[in-house]
Design an enzyme around this catalytic site. Structure first.
Site, PDB file in Angstrom:
ATOM      1  N   HIS A   1      -0.381  -0.801 -19.483  1.00 17.59           N
ATOM      2  CA  HIS A   1       0.522  -0.214 -18.747  1.00 17.59           C
ATOM      3  C   HIS A   1       1.023   1.088 -19.731  1.00 17.59           C
ATOM      4  O   HIS A   1       1.370   2.022 -19.384  1.00 17.59           O
ATOM      5  CB  HIS A   1       1.587  -1.221 -18.335  1.00 17.59           C
TER       6      HIS A   1
ATOM      7  N   LYS B   1       6.981 -13.671  -5.226  1.00 14.01           N
ATOM      8  CA  LYS B   1       5.845 -13.452  -6.087  1.00 14.01           C
ATOM      9  C   LYS B   1       6.189 -14.511  -7.391  1.00 14.01           C
ATOM     10  O   LYS B   1       4.880 -14.425  -8.147  1.00 14.01           O
ATOM     11  CB  LYS B   1       5.542 -11.971  -6.562  1.00 14.01           C
TER      12      LYS B   1
ATOM     13  N   ARG C   1      -8.329   0.000 -13.325  1.00 10.96           N
ATOM     14  CA  ARG C   1      -9.160  -0.596 -14.105  1.00 10.96           C
ATOM     15  C   ARG C   1     -10.660  -0.662 -13.658  1.00 10.96           C
ATOM     16  O   ARG C   1     -10.857   0.224 -12.897  1.00 10.96           O
ATOM     17  CB  ARG C   1      -8.716  -1.786 -14.466  1.00 10.96           C
TER      18      ARG C   1
ATOM     19  N   SER D   1      -1.826  -8.574 -16.605  1.00 12.79           N
ATOM     20  CA  SER D   1      -0.850  -9.239 -17.005  1.00 12.79           C
ATOM     21  C   SER D   1      -1.098 -10.797 -16.724  1.00 12.79           C
ATOM     22  O   SER D   1      -1.052 -11.533 -17.243  1.00 12.79           O
ATOM     23  CB  SER D   1       0.379  -9.018 -16.123  1.00 12.79           C
TER      24      SER D   1
HETATM   25  O1  PNS Z   1       1.990  -4.436 -10.440  1.00  9.61           O
HETATM   26  P1  PNS Z   1       1.414  -5.010  -9.094  1.00  9.61           P
HETATM   27  O2  PNS Z   1       1.704  -6.336  -8.533  1.00  9.61           O
HETATM   28  O3  PNS Z   1       0.043  -4.468  -8.878  1.00  9.61           O
HETATM   29  O4  PNS Z   1       2.307  -3.864  -8.083  1.00  9.61           O
HETATM   30  C1  PNS Z   1       2.115  -3.963  -6.697  1.00  9.61           C
HETATM   31  C2  PNS Z   1       3.614  -3.049  -6.079  1.00  9.61           C
HETATM   32  C3  PNS Z   1       4.673  -3.468  -6.479  1.00  9.61           C
HETATM   33  C4  PNS Z   1       3.076  -1.485  -6.384  1.00  9.61           C
HETATM   34  C5  PNS Z   1       3.205  -3.219  -4.615  1.00  9.61           C
HETATM   35  O5  PNS Z   1       3.349  -4.608  -4.329  1.00  9.61           O
HETATM   36  C6  PNS Z   1       4.383  -2.383  -3.730  1.00  9.61           C
HETATM   37  O6  PNS Z   1       4.470  -1.205  -3.924  1.00  9.61           O
HETATM   38  N1  PNS Z   1       5.071  -3.049  -2.926  1.00  9.61           N
HETATM   39  C7  PNS Z   1       6.312  -2.752  -2.433  1.00  9.61           C
HETATM   40  C8  PNS Z   1       6.292  -3.165  -0.749  1.00  9.61           C
HETATM   41  C9  PNS Z   1       5.526  -2.211  -0.241  1.00  9.61           C
HETATM   42  O7  PNS Z   1       5.926  -0.983  -0.112  1.00  9.61           O
HETATM   43  N2  PNS Z   1       4.465  -2.460   0.434  1.00  9.61           N
HETATM   44  C10 PNS Z   1       3.612  -1.653   1.441  1.00  9.61           C
HETATM   45  C11 PNS Z   1       2.581  -0.867   0.692  1.00  9.61           C
HETATM   46  S1  PNS Z   1       1.481  -1.853  -0.008  1.00  9.61           S
END
Ligand code: PNS
Length: 162
Positions: free
Chosen positions: A19, A43, A92, A130
């Site tokens: 990150h 989560k 990645r 992570s």
């Molecule tokens: O680090 P991560 O878990 O891969 O991050 C995922 C994240 C937070 C970017 C994604 O889950 C997110 O944007 N969640 C918010 C809900 C949302 O907007 N969902 C619709 C689009 S997928």
């Protein structure tokens, strides 16, 4: 010229050197960044929102161009609320591609103003995440070098190896 703000969203449970590499490189393109931590207790993160926030603030304390914030609900709504239209994510190995593509397309369907930009993760962090770091740390494995020292300490505390 108006300063360009980028949103870097994620779970950051916990923040890793991968990150950090994305953050440092994105700051070469954008003027300011908000690290937006998803606040989604469903989560079941290892670290609470507060713990994740404090760890990130600690690691990035000398970075005046960065704000650490949290959000719930739709990412696109959060992005607009911050008066910007760009989201950055790291890519990645191939396995990320499908998930990221799906999210970017969904976000675009939800709001066409919001653009997703991807930076390729540095090869050093290509296969770390992570999740895998937490698994190794939970079994007493040494994850130093993969996460900032403060996170390494917190992982040891969490899993009782401190
Ligand atoms: O680090 P991560 O878990 O891969 O991050 C995922 C994240 C937070 C970017 C994604 O889950 C997110 O944007 N969640 C918010 C809900 C949302 O907007 N969902 C619709 C689009 S997928």
């Amino acid at each position: 010229m108006k300063e360009k703000l980028v949103i870097y969203p994620g779970t950051f449970d916990p923040i890793t050197n991968g990150h950090l590499s994305i953050i440092n490189r994105a700051l070469k393109i954008f003027d300011k960044m908000v690290i937006a931590i998803l606040n989604n207790p469903q989560k079941a993160p290892l670290f609470s929102l507060k713990e994740r926030t404090v760890m990130i603030q600690n690691v990035l304390k000398n970075q005046p161009r960065i704000e650490v914030d949290s959000f719930n609900g739709l990412l696109v709504d959060y992005v607009i609320s911050k008066k910007t239209n760009v989201v950055i994510r790291g890519l990645r190995a191939l396995s990320d591609f499908e998930y990221e593509f799906q999210m970017a397309l969904m976000n675009r369907k939800l709001n066409r103003e919001v653009q997703s930009i991807f930076l390729m993760t540095d090869y050093k962090w290509f296969y770390t995440s992570s999740t895998i770091i937490k698994e190794a740390a939970s079994l007493g494995g040494d994850v130093s070098g993969l996460v900032p020292p403060v996170v390494c300490r917190k992982l040891k505390e969490k899993f009782g190896y401190a």
